[in-house]
Design an enzyme around this catalytic site. Sequence first.
Site, mmCIF file in Angstrom:
data_model
loop_
_atom_site.group_PDB
_atom_site.id
_atom_site.type_symbol
_atom_site.label_atom_id
_atom_site.label_comp_id
_atom_site.label_asym_id
_atom_site.label_seq_id
_atom_site.Cartn_x
_atom_site.Cartn_y
_atom_site.Cartn_z
ATOM 1 C CD GLN A 202 -2.712 -0.978 2.653
ATOM 2 O OE1 GLN A 202 -2.559 -1.929 3.391
ATOM 3 N NE2 GLN A 202 -3.479 0.053 2.993
ATOM 4 C CG PHE A 233 -8.743 -5.679 3.687
ATOM 5 C CD1 PHE A 233 -9.847 -4.925 3.322
ATOM 6 C CD2 PHE A 233 -8.495 -6.861 3.005
ATOM 7 C CE1 PHE A 233 -10.705 -5.338 2.308
ATOM 8 C CE2 PHE A 233 -9.333 -7.283 1.991
ATOM 9 C CZ PHE A 233 -10.440 -6.531 1.635
ATOM 10 C CD GLU A 237 -0.940 2.513 6.769
ATOM 11 O OE1 GLU A 237 -2.095 2.096 6.968
ATOM 12 O OE2 GLU A 237 -0.545 3.614 7.206
ATOM 13 N NE ARG A 315 -7.508 7.039 11.832
ATOM 14 C CZ ARG A 315 -8.184 8.005 11.198
ATOM 15 N NH1 ARG A 315 -9.490 8.107 11.337
ATOM 16 N NH2 ARG A 315 -7.565 8.850 10.413
ATOM 17 N NE ARG A 347 -13.090 -1.387 4.878
ATOM 18 C CZ ARG A 347 -13.690 -2.021 3.880
ATOM 19 N NH1 ARG A 347 -13.554 -3.323 3.736
ATOM 20 N NH2 ARG A 347 -14.413 -1.353 3.014
ATOM 21 C CG PHE A 349 -5.027 3.263 11.344
ATOM 22 C CD1 PHE A 349 -4.125 2.429 10.693
ATOM 23 C CD2 PHE A 349 -4.525 4.375 12.000
ATOM 24 C CE1 PHE A 349 -2.762 2.703 10.697
ATOM 25 C CE2 PHE A 349 -3.155 4.656 12.011
ATOM 26 C CZ PHE A 349 -2.274 3.817 11.358
ATOM 27 C CB THR A 447 -4.073 11.220 13.310
ATOM 28 O OG1 THR A 447 -3.291 10.028 13.341
ATOM 29 C CG2 THR A 447 -5.544 10.862 13.337
ATOM 30 C CB ALA A 516 -5.993 7.599 6.432
ATOM 31 C CD GLU A 730 -9.475 3.424 7.314
ATOM 32 O OE1 GLU A 730 -9.357 4.626 7.025
ATOM 33 O OE2 GLU A 730 -8.755 2.856 8.148
HETATM 34 N N1 MTE Z 1 -11.391 -2.594 -0.314
HETATM 35 C C1 MTE Z 1 -10.874 -3.672 -0.940
HETATM 36 N N2 MTE Z 1 -11.605 -4.280 -1.880
HETATM 37 N N3 MTE Z 1 -9.639 -4.150 -0.611
HETATM 38 C C2 MTE Z 1 -8.874 -3.562 0.365
HETATM 39 O O1 MTE Z 1 -7.756 -4.013 0.639
HETATM 40 N N4 MTE Z 1 -8.715 -1.755 2.052
HETATM 41 C C3 MTE Z 1 -9.454 -0.833 2.915
HETATM 42 C C4 MTE Z 1 -10.448 -0.025 2.096
HETATM 43 N N5 MTE Z 1 -11.235 -0.868 1.237
HETATM 44 C C5 MTE Z 1 -9.406 -2.421 1.052
HETATM 45 C C6 MTE Z 1 -10.687 -1.957 0.647
HETATM 46 C C7 MTE Z 1 -8.619 0.103 3.662
HETATM 47 S S1 MTE Z 1 -7.937 -0.406 5.108
HETATM 48 C C8 MTE Z 1 -8.427 1.393 3.252
HETATM 49 S S2 MTE Z 1 -7.571 2.502 4.193
HETATM 50 C C9 MTE Z 1 -8.970 1.891 1.974
HETATM 51 O O2 MTE Z 1 -9.699 0.879 1.281
HETATM 52 C C10 MTE Z 1 -7.841 2.419 1.100
HETATM 53 O O3 MTE Z 1 -8.280 2.887 -0.116
HETATM 54 P P1 MTE Z 1 -8.901 4.348 -0.405
HETATM 55 O O4 MTE Z 1 -8.219 5.317 0.495
HETATM 56 O O5 MTE Z 1 -8.593 4.568 -1.831
HETATM 57 O O6 MTE Z 1 -10.357 4.224 -0.136
HETATM 58 N N1 HPA Z 2 -4.702 6.031 9.095
HETATM 59 C C1 HPA Z 2 -4.068 5.097 8.381
HETATM 60 N N2 HPA Z 2 -2.771 5.010 8.295
HETATM 61 C C2 HPA Z 2 -2.041 5.910 8.952
HETATM 62 C C3 HPA Z 2 -2.629 6.903 9.736
HETATM 63 C C4 HPA Z 2 -4.034 6.971 9.804
HETATM 64 O O1 HPA Z 2 -4.640 7.827 10.472
HETATM 65 N N3 HPA Z 2 -1.653 7.640 10.290
HETATM 66 C C5 HPA Z 2 -0.496 7.079 9.860
HETATM 67 N N4 HPA Z 2 -0.717 6.034 9.061
HETATM 68 MO MO1 MOS Z 3 -6.325 1.381 5.913
HETATM 69 S S1 MOS Z 3 -6.200 0.480 7.761
HETATM 70 O O1 MOS Z 3 -5.910 2.952 6.572
HETATM 71 O O2 MOS Z 3 -4.878 0.800 5.238
#
Ligand code: MTE
Ligand code: HPA
Ligand code: MOS
Length: 781
Positions: A202, A233, A237, A315, A347, A349, A447, A516, A730
């Site tokens: 990620q 998910f 990260e 968070r 997801r 966090f 954050t 995030a 999330e």
């Molecule tokens: N959706 C799918 N299909 N697969 C994933 O791995 N990760 C989740 C969410 N939805 C995820 C998902 C998480 S933890 C985050 S932070 C966000 O997608 C990241 O993507 P975005 O910021 O583009 O929404």
């Molecule tokens: N969300 C997800 N990832 C992060 C954050 C947060 O708030 N801060 C640092 N890494």
């Molecule tokens: Mo999502 S837990 O912020 O990768």
Amino acid sequence: MDRKPKLIKSDIAHESSVYHVTGEARYIDDLLVNERLLHGRVVYSKIAHGKIVACNIEKAKQLPGVRAVLTHNDIPGNNQMGPVFHDELVLAKDKVTFVGQAVVIIAAESEEIAIEAERQIKIKYNELPPILSISDAIKKGRLIQPSRKIETGNVKKAFAKCDHCMEGELEVGGQEQWYLETQIALVVPGEGKELLVHSSTQHPSETQALIAEVMGLPKMEVEVQVRRMGGAFGGKETQANHVAIWACLLSKATSCPVKIRLFRDDDQKMTGKRHRFLMKYKAGFDNNGQINGIEVVQHTDAGAATDLTMAILERAMMHADNAYFIPNIRIIGKAWFTNLPSNTAFRGFGGPQGMACIEQIIDRIARKLKKDPIEIRKINYYQEGKRAYTPYGQKVENNRLEPLLKILLKSSAYKKRRIAINSFNANNEFFKKGMAITPVKFGISFTTSFLNQAGALVHIYKDGTVLVNHGGTEMGQGLHTKIIQIAAMELGIDLAKVKVNATTTAKVPNTSATAASAGTDLNGMAVKNAMDKLKKRIGKRLCDKFNEQYGKRGKPSKYFDIRFENNTVYDVANPKRKLAFADAVLDAYFNQVSLSATGYYKTPGIYFDRQQGKGKPYYYFSFGMAVTEILLDTLTGHFTNVRTDILHDAGDSINKRMDIGQVEGGYIQGMGWCTTEELKWDKNGNLLNHSPDTYKIPSIQDIPKDFRVNLLKGYPNSEKTIRRSKAVAEPPLMLAFSCWLAIKDAISAVCNHKLEPLYSLPATNETILLSIDDLKKRNSS
Ligand code: MTE
Ligand code: HPA
Ligand code: MOS
């Protein structure tokens, strides 16, 4: 030029959906390299804590087909892969601190040979007692970092004035990310020191940075590329870095391409999960159930390294309020060292864990006062005016709780069904029904404020097609699809004319993780910024052309009157002056106009002072609400999700299909966390359920029998967000508290709501049965 271009088609399918279903999508394991490709394998500790007294790798090295066997002695740069705090080793040195910690890595001509080589490696340990629980870590005083505090008002005074005070503890479990594609990386060495790394990460820039640090290379020699992840998910990260680093070490040692793909069981044993928490709280409230004060200590299990723990804890602390105004509150956060794999992002966090506690408190207040929990929620919701401030001082603006509640109560026929449930329960001894409605308020932004930035690099080619590079990564969430839509809408061209490139550190540098939920907010704005530059350049050139062509006929064209719509570029003040988009592009090219631009965005006006525990950490809040009704078999503890109604706030959705998919997926994933997904370790720190046969994620049978998901209509986000949309990803996970508390409601019905059930998270079959058993005992005594 700043007029909002018309939305083209908002509900398009995921840009890779056809590839996903035909199998054409290229995941890293599908990439063809050459016959020199070697397979990497990680030999990890089988004990949770101990000194390494001997590590014999000689026999393994001699095995035909084995090309490298490396230990910490073979690291050219730093033996360090902690992403924030430098407390995580690439390969263990003189001791091991958890089961799953990498000690030796092997490169061999086949996976089978690598496995055989592992059998030949003998590591001798002097075992030491491990710390395997939060309570043990507390006893031994093993904080991993200094504790944190967020406080407002005066809790002591508040408790003194309350009608009721309540104390309690809540155990909140962890969760395995269970991405379908396990951790994987493929490294192809280039000329000189160059490394091309295909990583399922990620956070390509951080993977690049840590590879550079471990390999002793400047970052310019390391390119990290991500076409897509097979799910992440949060689990990728930071912890995708590990396999990428190990693969680089093996590639460097052999001068060959190397791939490491963890087996499912190894992945589950070796990598970190959602943080489990132990919440200790005290709440003061009046006879109506209005909360006056809360004190909560959030203890969390960091694992054996800090990783993202402190941001996650932060968070969790910032979501201890969820949707409720609490005038006096003290939130203490403590992260504890344990001899387990370092826990990491998942997801939400930390948000889900923080919110579970306040939702439990609200539910308990309702049960104590014998009121429907909805009444308690309502009077504690954030409102306008004085009751709009969070414990960290940020004002809750554009609060959507009221419309959500109003619409959802009606559309779900909540009151009618509550009556029906009561009569069902009165007439059934062994089956009980339960229902709950729960809200979500979730802060959008990292954050860690400086992370809220993104970059893009957009190329327009001479045929009028557009290649967009941006810093975000695709993990199935549909980020690239939304970016294609944004780019096409900005240029007023067909979606088919835009493509999003694989993410690479070579095109957009120094990016933040796609996390995030802010992927579209940040990268969408960066792409728009690049588009604005390109449109201005093309527009200016076109004005010159029009003015030359039309001379004094009509008003002179000005670049700010140039519009990009319907595959055409035209002057809105002289609408006859127009050119097809592709022709305008070609004309710009022949007139020596650059058709490539970078874009950049940083979220304005957000900050957070950690010392004070105050600030405006979030650009805005996302809201949602859910009602779940469940049917519980009180003899087996099995429950069925009968019906779930969700209303979620996505602002002006860029892609409704995608957003509804995220809401559905988030809710179901949250349901898994709240019910069946339970991590179990033995007394030696071995994870017992490390495969899907014993670790139960939701399947098709577990989804609500009747599942109604809608997006809140008519409430756009602020004008300063990308197309007035909101992050979705999330927040919907936490809508699953409605399921968790519906189960508690059904348990409570066993004794006709006279006594409050014991409860924790997850509510597994076992938890449910024990809770029912305990209720019956207390009821009869
Ligand atoms: N959706 C799918 N299909 N697969 C994933 O791995 N990760 C989740 C969410 N939805 C995820 C998902 C998480 S933890 C985050 S932070 C966000 O997608 C990241 O993507 P975005 O910021 O583009 O929404
Ligand atoms: N969300 C997800 N990832 C992060 C954050 C947060 O708030 N801060 C640092 N890494
Ligand atoms: Mo999502 S837990 O912020 O990768």
